[in-house]
Every structure is written in structure tokens, then in C-alpha cells.
Design a protein around this motif. Sequence first.
Motif, mmCIF file in Angstrom:
data_model
loop_
_atom_site.group_PDB
_atom_site.id
_atom_site.type_symbol
_atom_site.label_atom_id
_atom_site.label_comp_id
_atom_site.label_asym_id
_atom_site.label_seq_id
_atom_site.Cartn_x
_atom_site.Cartn_y
_atom_site.Cartn_z
ATOM 1 N N GLU A 36 51.610 41.542 37.639
ATOM 2 C CA GLU A 36 52.072 42.053 36.338
ATOM 3 C C GLU A 36 53.277 41.367 35.734
ATOM 4 O O GLU A 36 53.085 41.010 34.661
ATOM 5 C CB GLU A 36 52.399 43.497 36.340
ATOM 6 N N ILE A 37 54.089 40.768 36.415
ATOM 7 C CA ILE A 37 55.227 39.946 35.944
ATOM 8 C C ILE A 37 54.634 38.708 35.370
ATOM 9 O O ILE A 37 54.906 38.210 34.457
ATOM 10 C CB ILE A 37 56.183 39.697 37.024
ATOM 11 N N MET A 38 53.723 38.010 36.191
ATOM 12 C CA MET A 38 53.261 36.718 35.696
ATOM 13 C C MET A 38 52.141 36.941 34.475
ATOM 14 O O MET A 38 52.051 36.317 33.880
ATOM 15 C CB MET A 38 52.293 35.932 36.960
ATOM 16 N N ALA A 39 51.245 37.920 34.792
ATOM 17 C CA ALA A 39 50.516 38.273 33.520
ATOM 18 C C ALA A 39 51.141 38.365 32.193
ATOM 19 O O ALA A 39 50.973 38.014 31.370
ATOM 20 C CB ALA A 39 49.423 39.511 33.611
ATOM 21 N N ARG A 40 52.325 39.183 32.063
ATOM 22 C CA ARG A 40 53.044 39.552 30.891
ATOM 23 C C ARG A 40 53.757 38.249 30.458
ATOM 24 O O ARG A 40 53.547 38.130 29.286
ATOM 25 C CB ARG A 40 54.147 40.498 31.330
ATOM 26 N N LYS A 41 54.386 37.581 31.258
ATOM 27 C CA LYS A 41 55.134 36.295 30.869
ATOM 28 C C LYS A 41 53.997 35.391 30.447
ATOM 29 O O LYS A 41 54.292 34.623 29.338
ATOM 30 C CB LYS A 41 55.770 35.695 32.096
ATOM 31 N N ILE A 42 52.913 35.117 30.998
ATOM 32 C CA ILE A 42 51.949 34.066 30.315
ATOM 33 C C ILE A 42 51.277 34.541 28.952
ATOM 34 O O ILE A 42 50.996 33.873 28.308
ATOM 35 C CB ILE A 42 50.808 33.810 31.510
ATOM 36 N N ALA A 43 50.825 35.697 29.041
ATOM 37 C CA ALA A 43 50.316 36.420 27.920
ATOM 38 C C ALA A 43 51.205 36.360 26.624
ATOM 39 O O ALA A 43 50.882 36.227 25.473
ATOM 40 C CB ALA A 43 49.795 37.904 28.178
ATOM 41 N N SER A 44 52.663 36.396 26.920
ATOM 42 C CA SER A 44 53.614 36.208 25.947
ATOM 43 C C SER A 44 53.695 34.985 25.279
ATOM 44 O O SER A 44 54.238 34.809 24.080
ATOM 45 C CB SER A 44 55.016 36.760 26.367
ATOM 46 N N GLN A 45 52.927 34.006 25.878
ATOM 47 C CA GLN A 45 52.756 32.630 25.343
ATOM 48 C C GLN A 45 51.593 32.385 24.621
ATOM 49 O O GLN A 45 51.150 31.272 24.324
ATOM 50 C CB GLN A 45 53.040 31.678 26.567
ATOM 51 N N ASP A 46 50.713 33.441 24.359
ATOM 52 C CA ASP A 46 49.762 33.481 23.515
ATOM 53 C C ASP A 46 48.436 32.826 24.441
ATOM 54 O O ASP A 46 47.272 32.334 23.709
ATOM 55 C CB ASP A 46 49.593 32.631 22.300
ATOM 56 N N TYR A 47 48.298 33.003 25.613
ATOM 57 C CA TYR A 47 47.199 32.565 26.328
ATOM 58 C C TYR A 47 46.398 33.948 26.690
ATOM 59 O O TYR A 47 47.074 35.261 26.675
ATOM 60 C CB TYR A 47 47.536 32.055 27.866
ATOM 61 N N GLU A 48 45.140 33.783 26.889
ATOM 62 C CA GLU A 48 44.155 34.835 27.335
ATOM 63 C C GLU A 48 44.441 34.875 28.992
ATOM 64 O O GLU A 48 44.204 34.226 29.603
ATOM 65 C CB GLU A 48 42.873 34.512 27.028
ATOM 66 N N VAL A 49 44.665 36.158 29.369
ATOM 67 C CA VAL A 49 45.114 36.337 30.679
ATOM 68 C C VAL A 49 43.872 37.317 31.288
ATOM 69 O O VAL A 49 43.748 38.366 30.930
ATOM 70 C CB VAL A 49 46.390 36.744 31.026
ATOM 71 N N ILE A 50 43.612 36.862 32.615
ATOM 72 C CA ILE A 50 42.530 37.687 33.350
ATOM 73 C C ILE A 50 43.107 37.842 34.820
ATOM 74 O O ILE A 50 43.684 36.635 35.172
ATOM 75 C CB ILE A 50 41.221 36.915 33.522
ATOM 76 N N THR A 51 43.135 39.052 35.191
ATOM 77 C CA THR A 51 43.824 39.098 36.550
ATOM 78 C C THR A 51 42.660 39.605 37.537
ATOM 79 O O THR A 51 41.823 40.263 37.203
ATOM 80 C CB THR A 51 44.923 40.177 36.445
ATOM 81 N N ALA A 52 43.198 39.120 39.133
ATOM 82 C CA ALA A 52 42.482 39.651 40.045
ATOM 83 C C ALA A 52 43.224 40.316 41.215
ATOM 84 O O ALA A 52 44.333 39.521 41.339
ATOM 85 C CB ALA A 52 41.367 38.710 40.634
ATOM 86 N N LYS A 53 42.774 41.179 41.897
ATOM 87 C CA LYS A 53 43.976 41.704 43.143
ATOM 88 C C LYS A 53 43.474 41.134 44.445
ATOM 89 O O LYS A 53 43.985 41.561 45.371
ATOM 90 C CB LYS A 53 44.011 43.010 42.887
ATOM 91 N N ASP A 54 42.208 40.494 44.634
ATOM 92 C CA ASP A 54 41.875 39.794 45.756
ATOM 93 C C ASP A 54 40.910 38.641 45.647
ATOM 94 O O ASP A 54 40.684 38.476 44.573
ATOM 95 C CB ASP A 54 41.018 40.868 46.708
ATOM 96 N N GLY A 55 40.726 37.971 46.770
ATOM 97 C CA GLY A 55 39.907 36.671 46.488
ATOM 98 C C GLY A 55 38.473 36.870 45.965
ATOM 99 O O GLY A 55 38.125 36.140 45.170
ATOM 100 N N GLN A 56 37.710 38.348 46.261
ATOM 101 C CA GLN A 56 36.487 38.370 45.956
ATOM 102 C C GLN A 56 36.472 38.658 44.536
ATOM 103 O O GLN A 56 35.497 38.030 43.653
ATOM 104 C CB GLN A 56 35.743 39.584 46.736
ATOM 105 N N GLU A 57 37.414 39.230 43.880
ATOM 106 C CA GLU A 57 37.472 39.880 42.597
ATOM 107 C C GLU A 57 37.884 38.599 41.544
ATOM 108 O O GLU A 57 37.166 38.195 40.566
ATOM 109 C CB GLU A 57 38.520 40.857 42.297
#
Length: 66
Positions: A19-40
Motif C-alpha cells: 500500500e505504501i509503495m503503491a500510493r507513493k508511486i501513484a502520486s507521481q502519475d505512474y499507473e500502478v498494478i499490484t500483486a500479493k503473491d508471485g503467481q498473481e
Amino acid sequence: MSTHPIKILIADDEDVVLEIMARKIASQDYEVITAKDGQEAWDKIVRDVPDIIILDLNMPKMDGWC
């Protein structure tokens, strides 16, 4: 020249880190995709073709070493 935002996949099994990484990166106008495990993460890499991948090495189902 393409004007699409840079797409970044963040894969981490720790919700707080993700969550912290996604918020910080998204605040810099990047499109963020997240995954919670290796398969995802792998599934989203194939489907979404991110420009950059930030990958935790120790995750369930499939780790970052595969």
C-alpha cells in the motif's frame, strides 16, 4: 511517441509495504498494478505487460527467484 503513463507492477505479500509503495508511486502519475503473491504477479505481467516491475523475492505461491 506514446503518451500512456508508465505502468509499474509492485509485487509484495506484505499489505502495508504494498500500500505504501503503491500510493507513493501513484502520486507521481505512474499507473500502478499490484500483486500479493508471485503467481498473481506473473499473471499480471502476462496480461498487463508493465514497463517496470518492483518485486519482493520471498512471496507465497511463486517467489521472485523463479
